[in-house]
Design a protein around this motif. Structure first.
Motif, PDB file in Angstrom:
ATOM      1  N   ASP A 108      57.041  55.087  30.056  1.00  0.00           N
ATOM      2  CA  ASP A 108      55.640  54.658  30.159  1.00  0.00           C
ATOM      3  C   ASP A 108      55.066  54.786  31.560  1.00  0.00           C
ATOM      4  O   ASP A 108      53.909  55.167  31.724  1.00  0.00           O
ATOM      5  N   THR A 109      55.861  54.431  32.552  1.00  0.00           N
ATOM      6  CA  THR A 109      55.327  54.316  33.913  1.00  0.00           C
ATOM      7  C   THR A 109      55.617  55.551  34.753  1.00  0.00           C
ATOM      8  O   THR A 109      54.691  56.176  35.276  1.00  0.00           O
ATOM      9  N   PHE A 110      56.882  55.919  34.887  1.00  0.00           N
ATOM     10  CA  PHE A 110      57.228  57.012  35.794  1.00  0.00           C
ATOM     11  C   PHE A 110      56.781  58.374  35.287  1.00  0.00           C
ATOM     12  O   PHE A 110      56.619  59.301  36.075  1.00  0.00           O
ATOM     13  N   LEU A 156      51.192  51.234  40.007  1.00  0.00           N
ATOM     14  CA  LEU A 156      50.494  52.088  40.969  1.00  0.00           C
ATOM     15  C   LEU A 156      49.860  51.248  42.082  1.00  0.00           C
ATOM     16  O   LEU A 156      49.872  51.651  43.245  1.00  0.00           O
ATOM     17  N   ASN A 157      49.338  50.081  41.741  1.00  0.00           N
ATOM     18  CA  ASN A 157      48.792  49.183  42.772  1.00  0.00           C
ATOM     19  C   ASN A 157      49.879  48.773  43.763  1.00  0.00           C
ATOM     20  O   ASN A 157      49.638  48.734  44.974  1.00  0.00           O
ATOM     21  N   LYS A 215      53.906  48.074  34.063  1.00  0.00           N
ATOM     22  CA  LYS A 215      53.065  49.075  33.402  1.00  0.00           C
ATOM     23  C   LYS A 215      52.479  50.001  34.470  1.00  0.00           C
ATOM     24  O   LYS A 215      52.456  49.651  35.660  1.00  0.00           O
ATOM     25  N   PRO A 216      51.966  51.178  34.080  1.00  0.00           N
ATOM     26  CA  PRO A 216      51.501  52.156  35.067  1.00  0.00           C
ATOM     27  C   PRO A 216      50.472  51.631  36.079  1.00  0.00           C
ATOM     28  O   PRO A 216      50.649  51.819  37.279  1.00  0.00           O
ATOM     29  N   CYS A 275      69.954  49.179  29.699  1.00  0.00           N
ATOM     30  CA  CYS A 275      68.708  48.439  29.911  1.00  0.00           C
ATOM     31  C   CYS A 275      67.527  49.084  29.168  1.00  0.00           C
ATOM     32  O   CYS A 275      67.048  50.151  29.555  1.00  0.00           O
ATOM     33  N   GLY A 276      67.059  48.423  28.116  1.00  0.00           N
ATOM     34  CA  GLY A 276      65.922  48.926  27.342  1.00  0.00           C
ATOM     35  C   GLY A 276      64.626  48.966  28.139  1.00  0.00           C
ATOM     36  O   GLY A 276      63.836  49.895  28.011  1.00  0.00           O
ATOM     37  N   TRP A 277      64.391  47.959  28.972  1.00  0.00           N
ATOM     38  CA  TRP A 277      63.164  47.926  29.783  1.00  0.00           C
ATOM     39  C   TRP A 277      63.181  49.036  30.830  1.00  0.00           C
ATOM     40  O   TRP A 277      62.127  49.564  31.206  1.00  0.00           O
TER      41      TRP A 277
END
Length: 170
Positions: A62-64, A147-148, A142-143, A53-55
């Motif tokens: 990017d996010t974690f 986070l929200n 996305k981050p 899985c590329g995503w």
């Protein structure tokens, strides 16, 4: 020679991303044991991924690894990585979940149960301190939006506000 060393150090500093932070991922068994034995257990966050899985890989990077996300998640959740096609049996609430061969690969019953039968990668899942499902969240995040979502569950906002009301205020 000194110019080469200085140039090497400068390029090395440019390549170093100070905003990235490494997350300590747990196995399901490690997180479940912590939740059962600690006096004040945290909620559990599960990142369901696959190797292909590329995503999933993009969300990892990017996010974690975002410093703000990683710090918040580490403080408020036991963080679990779960391979949606993993082969190891997993016990949860008295039931043993297994790998199910299907097509070219297959899927893990526990991942399928957490994703409510919708095998979509990545999917992130939030559980409360007693291992009750709060919500699966399918897709790349996305981050900032992630986070929200994490704060909605991590700060117990879900107990007082529905998602729509909370999201409109963000």
């Amino acid at each position: 020679m000194q110019i080469k060393i200085a140039l090497f150090l400068f390029v090395g500093l440019l390549a170093f991303d100070s905003s990235a932070q490494e997350v300590k991922w747990l196995t399901w068994n490690e997180a479940a044991e912590l939740a059962a034995t600690e006096k004040n257990p945290k909620k559990i966050f599960i990142d369901i991924y696959t190797d292909w899985c590329g995503w999933c890989k993009k969300m990892d990077k990017d996010t974690f690894q975002n410093a703000e996300v990683a710090a918040y998640m580490t403080e408020n959740f036991y963080m679990v990585k779960l391979d949606g096609e993993g082969k190891e049996d997993i016990e949860f609430k008295g039931k043993v979940f297994k790998f199910v061969p299907s097509g070219r690969k297959g899927y893990h019953e526990f991942a399928a149960a957490l994703m409510q039968g919708k095998l979509s990668y990545p999917t992130t899942v939030f559980l409360d301190e007693k291992l009750n499902m709060l919500s699966p969240v399918p897709g790349y995040q996305k981050p900032k939006p992630f986070l929200n979502i994490a704060k909605y569950f991590g700060d117990d906002i879900y107990k007082e506000k529905d998602w729509k009301t909370y999201a409109e205020g963000k």
